[in-house]
Write an enzyme that holds these catalytic residues in place. Structure first.
Site, mmCIF file in Angstrom:
data_model
loop_
_atom_site.group_PDB
_atom_site.id
_atom_site.type_symbol
_atom_site.label_atom_id
_atom_site.label_comp_id
_atom_site.label_asym_id
_atom_site.label_seq_id
_atom_site.Cartn_x
_atom_site.Cartn_y
_atom_site.Cartn_z
ATOM 1 C CG HIS A 1 -0.389 0.020 2.539
ATOM 2 N ND1 HIS A 1 -0.074 1.179 3.207
ATOM 3 C CD2 HIS A 1 -0.067 -0.991 3.381
ATOM 4 C CE1 HIS A 1 0.409 0.884 4.402
ATOM 5 N NE2 HIS A 1 0.432 -0.425 4.537
ATOM 6 C CG ASP B 1 -2.493 4.225 3.075
ATOM 7 O OD1 ASP B 1 -2.148 3.133 2.565
ATOM 8 O OD2 ASP B 1 -3.250 4.311 4.059
ATOM 9 C CG ASP C 1 2.930 0.270 7.798
ATOM 10 O OD1 ASP C 1 2.518 -0.339 6.795
ATOM 11 O OD2 ASP C 1 2.251 0.418 8.836
ATOM 12 C CD GLU D 1 -2.879 -1.585 5.377
ATOM 13 O OE1 GLU D 1 -2.802 -2.655 5.990
ATOM 14 O OE2 GLU D 1 -2.386 -0.516 5.827
ATOM 15 C CD GLU D 2 -1.042 2.239 7.746
ATOM 16 O OE1 GLU D 2 -1.714 1.882 8.730
ATOM 17 O OE2 GLU D 2 0.112 1.854 7.537
ATOM 18 C CG ASP E 1 1.760 -3.916 5.191
ATOM 19 O OD1 ASP E 1 2.598 -3.066 5.566
ATOM 20 O OD2 ASP E 1 0.537 -3.766 5.352
ATOM 21 C CG HIS F 1 1.382 3.343 12.428
ATOM 22 N ND1 HIS F 1 0.085 2.928 12.677
ATOM 23 C CD2 HIS F 1 1.713 2.828 11.228
ATOM 24 C CE1 HIS F 1 -0.334 2.186 11.674
ATOM 25 N NE2 HIS F 1 0.647 2.105 10.775
#
Length: 415
Positions: free
Chosen positions: A83, A85, A146, A180-181, A203, A386
């Site tokens: 992904h 994002d 990520d 995705e997040e 991922d 994150h």
């Protein structure tokens, strides 16, 4: 096999993380942020430049592409997915990636905020990376490993396979997704168009890890309707929705059933967002458990807490909304043991020991599995996702590239 290969994965990664692709859960658009399209357009163009003529960016922001088969065998079509994002939990604007060559084992001080220090005692995986090249952000943003690491690894694996036609493989499909997040990553995926039999998301975290089990996940929204009144004449009339919301949150268990108090396969009830005024309050919860029965138990507990609190606030009205997010992909993957077995073999061929884990989270592969594309999750190498202390080893990214290449070869061998 890879001895003289000039990897492109690090250069790609350093380029991709500079593009702000933070997704926005408050947006009603798809993708939820314009920056994601900037990266996805770039990926599609880079694929075309490598000779994947059908690479396209569709109306929803998905990139689809094919690396054509170079074997006469009938090989199942496999897909690699990552992904574009980054998480809304931490700023992704103005990322300045830093490469710490030949990491010496000492704490890594991030220069734009020296209070951000990455220490091996707080990041145990870092202790084993002495001598490797570590990439971090500068201290004020997340890094974006990520899942821009996964994107860069897939792109470099394609680059390798294009340059080495002697490595036989079937049709390889690529899928790059937005959002995705925020749980929308596969909302508009066209599986018929994708045309894959099995898939792999790149991922995961630690090098060598393979994840075939995830949480079951629901979102719960509690909408509280209070009764407004002038504060000077409110006695016996006002019902303050702010207080009702606060009481519900405060009544949740303090020493269990929260992300900050659980690990392993213990689930949780997590108040994620609160908007409150005197007349109306909205609480958004994430509920997670590895079993559906556990998930239902969390929902029942939360509902019981809400109803108990409401007895103290006569006149308050509530709406209760449950939204299914994803389910434990293990129930699907157990029916296709070769998918994970081949991934384990690919990891071994890359010189790593495969370790199967459960994910305390989810990936696009969760929903893809239940949509008809069995899809476990392979490591991408990032750590401390994150957060401003996110980091990744270039050597681990190179191992992920090798794993993808070996996996393509294994499917052809087994056909």
């Amino acid at each position: 096999m890879f001895e003289n290969y000039a990897y492109t994965v690090a250069d790609r990664f350093l380029r991709y993380v500079r593009i702000d692709t933070q997704s926005d859960p408050r947006s009603t658009g798809f993708p939820s942020s314009a920056g994601q399209l900037d990266l996805l357009r770039l990926l599609a163009q880079e694929l075309r430049d490598m000779g994947l003529a059908d690479a396209e960016l569709d109306e929803y922001g998905y990139v689809y592409a094919t690396l054509p088969a170079n074997t006469a065998k009938q090989v199942p079509v496999i897909c690699f997915c990552s992904h574009a994002d980054t998480s809304p939990d931490c700023s992704g604007a103005g990322v300045k990636p830093l490469v710490h060559r030949q990491y010496d084992g000492n704490p890594i001080v991030l220069p734009d905020d020296p209070a951000q220090v990455i220490r091996a005692e707080e990041h145990p995986a870092l202790a084993g990376k002495k001598g490797e090249d570590i990439i971090t952000a500068s201290g004020t943003t997340l890094l974006g490993a990520d899942d821009k690491a996964g994107l860069a690894e897939i792109m470099d694996a394609v680059h390798y396979l294009v340059a080495h036609p002697e490595i036989k493989h079937g049709n390889i499909r690529l899928l790059f997704t937005p959002d995705e997040e925020i749980g929308r990553g596969v909302d508009h995926v066209d599986l018929k168009k994708l045309g894959a039999d099995y898939g792999y998301t790149m991922d995961g975290e630690t090098a060598g890890s393979l994840e075939d089990e995830t949480f079951c996940a629901d979102a719960v929204e509690i909408i509280i309707h209070g009764i407004a009144a002038h504060t000077g004449f409110a006695k016996g009339r006002m019902v303050n929705a702010v207080k009702v919301a606060a009481a519900i949150i405060d009544a949740l268990p303090k020493d269990q059933l929260s992300p900050e108090t659980t690990e392993g396969k213990a689930g949780f009830i997590h108040p994620l967002h609160l908007e409150a005024g005197g007349e109306k309050a909205v609480i958004e919860f994430l509920l997670r458990d590895f079993t559906l029965s556990g998930l239902r138990g969390h929902e029942q507990l939360l509902q019981a807490v809400m109803e108990r609190v409401l007895r103290n606030y006569p006149g308050a009205q509530v709406e209760w909304k449950v939204t299914e997010q994803y389910r434990n992909m293990k129930t699907v993957l157990d029916r296709y043991p070769e998918v994970t077995a081949y991934a384990e073999e690919a990891i071994r061929r890359a010189g790593l020991r495969p370790e199967r884990h459960s994910i305390r989270g989810g990936t696009d592969g969760c929903r893809l599995s239940f949509m008809g594309l069995p899809c476990p999750n392979i490591f991408a190498g990032g750590h401390a996702f994150h957060s401003r202390q996110e980091w990744i080893s270039i050597q681990d990214m190179q191992k992920a590239v090798q794993t993808i290449v070996h996996l393509c070869s294994i499917w052809e061998e087994k056909a």
